[in-house]
Design an enzyme around this catalytic site. Structure first.
Site, PDB file in Angstrom:
ATOM      1  CB  CYS A 105      17.133  41.124  44.664  1.00 33.33           C
ATOM      2  SG  CYS A 105      17.618  42.843  44.770  1.00 33.33           S
ATOM      3  CB  CYS A 143      25.039  44.540  44.465  1.00 36.40           C
ATOM      4  SG  CYS A 143      24.191  43.123  43.725  1.00 36.40           S
TER       5      CYS A 143
HETATM    6  O1  PYC Z   1      21.030  43.702  45.866  1.00 36.01           O
HETATM    7  O2  PYC Z   1      21.248  41.577  45.360  1.00 36.01           O
HETATM    8  C1  PYC Z   1      21.058  42.750  45.047  1.00 36.01           C
HETATM    9  C2  PYC Z   1      20.826  43.096  43.624  1.00 36.01           C
HETATM   10  C3  PYC Z   1      20.902  42.267  42.549  1.00 36.01           C
HETATM   11  C4  PYC Z   1      20.627  43.044  41.429  1.00 36.01           C
HETATM   12  C5  PYC Z   1      20.384  44.311  41.848  1.00 36.01           C
HETATM   13  N1  PYC Z   1      20.524  44.331  43.194  1.00 36.01           N
END
Ligand code: PYC
Length: 323
Positions: A90, A244
């Protein structure tokens, strides 16, 4: 009355929370050589602790968490959890953990470190000024395009590109699911994204590098064309408020595969609440005939607070989600 305490420091990275567990987890629930083994042991023997800290009434439907663990293989080990289970890697969580541990003095104020995650080793660079972490960059594990799958949704064919970037992503154009990436529409992305994930996983694509069966964890909705916007849906319907980290890596890897992103070329990605990550591909290699990228992504996190959570034996309600 018997009381167990759990100490956390909480952060947000571009709006997405990470609750970092500093104390309270029994050492015998974290046994194993690798961080993946430690995570699996925790999941098998202490999943109630994940639920306690992620779900209501101490957490909420979109809570996210991280558990730092000792490791001989790197400067730091860490695994990640949410209301529904665990992710192998993550980006927003890693940025939060590194920021919090440096600012809290739990990690030496070192600008360069290696972190072992269940997905593998990740190199991290922190920009620190006056004890404050201004920005964290990570070079992710090897990432690659697995293929394209067309699934039917509401009688309409929808094309999903499958990418591995520490987690498996299905990347789709938001238009093809009939949703927009406007902030006020973010929650409308959840149901179509979860339906798409179910359909893709039923089709059981194969990982072209490892030969393993792919299980997509997250769906990344993109704006198509030159749009820098994205919205990632994961777990049992969480919307990542940040752009993300691993999703940005998936996007960079796809753009590179499509010939739209040169090595070293930087792009900015904007998430549902307007926060941004920056990223680029630092190098590529080939594994099993597949082009593999090393994506680098950076962003900023802030500590939001510290908590001492209680679990008492007279509180019989337990942890729950309403969905
Ligand atoms: O930032 O890689 C990320 C992530 C995955 C799921 C939620 N955040």
């Amino acid at each position: 009355m018997q009381r167990t305490e759990f100490i956390t420091v909480d952060t947000h990275t571009g709006g997405e929370p990470t609750r970092i567990v500093l104390d309270g987890i029994e050492a015998d629930t974290l046994t194993g050589e690798t961080v993946r083994e430690k995570r699996d042991q925790f999941a098998a023997t202490a999943d109630d602790v994940r639920k306690l800290l992620m779900q209501e009434p101490r957490g909420h439907a979109d809570m996210f968490g991280a558990v730092p663990v000792p490791t001989d293989r790197a400067d730091l080990g860490v695994f990640f959890m949410d209301t529904d289970g665990y992710l192998d890697m993550c980006g927003h969580g890693l940025i939060g953990v590194v920021t919090a541990l440096i600012e809290q003095g739990e990690l030496h104020e070192t600008p360069e470190l290696t972190v072992e995650t269940p997905a593998g080793l990740v190199d991290v660079t922190a920009e620190i000024a006056d004890g404050v972490v201004r920005r964290v960059a990570f070079e992710n594990v090897d990432s690659y395009v697995c293929g394209t799958i067309t699934v039917e949704q509401d009688g309409v064919p929808v094309e999903a590109r499958i990418v591995y970037s520490g987690n498996y992503f299905a990347v789709v154009d938001a238009d093809s699911l009939g949703v927009t990436l406007d902030r006020e529409d973010a929650t409308q992305c959840i149901d179509p994204a979860l339906e798409l994930r179910r359909a893709v996983n039923d089709a059981a694509p194969e990982d072209p590098v490892t030969g393993a069966r792919v299980t997509v964890s997250a769906v990344e909705l993109t704006g198509g064309g030159d749009s820098d916007r994205s919205c990632v849906v994961f777990a049992d319907g969480s919307v990542d408020r940040s752009p993300c980290g691993t999703g940005t890596c998936a996007r960079l890897t796809l753009h590179h595969a499509d010939g739209d992103l040169a090595i070293g070329e930087r792009v900015e990605v904007t998430g549902p609440v307007g926060s941004t990550f920056e990223g680029y591909i630092s190098e590529t290699s080939v594994a099993n005939g597949v082009t593999v990228t090393s994506p680098v992504v950076s962003g900023t996190a802030h500590i939001t607070g510290e908590h001492t959570f209680y679990r008492t034996d007279d509180d019989t309600l337990g942890s729950f989600t309403l969905a």
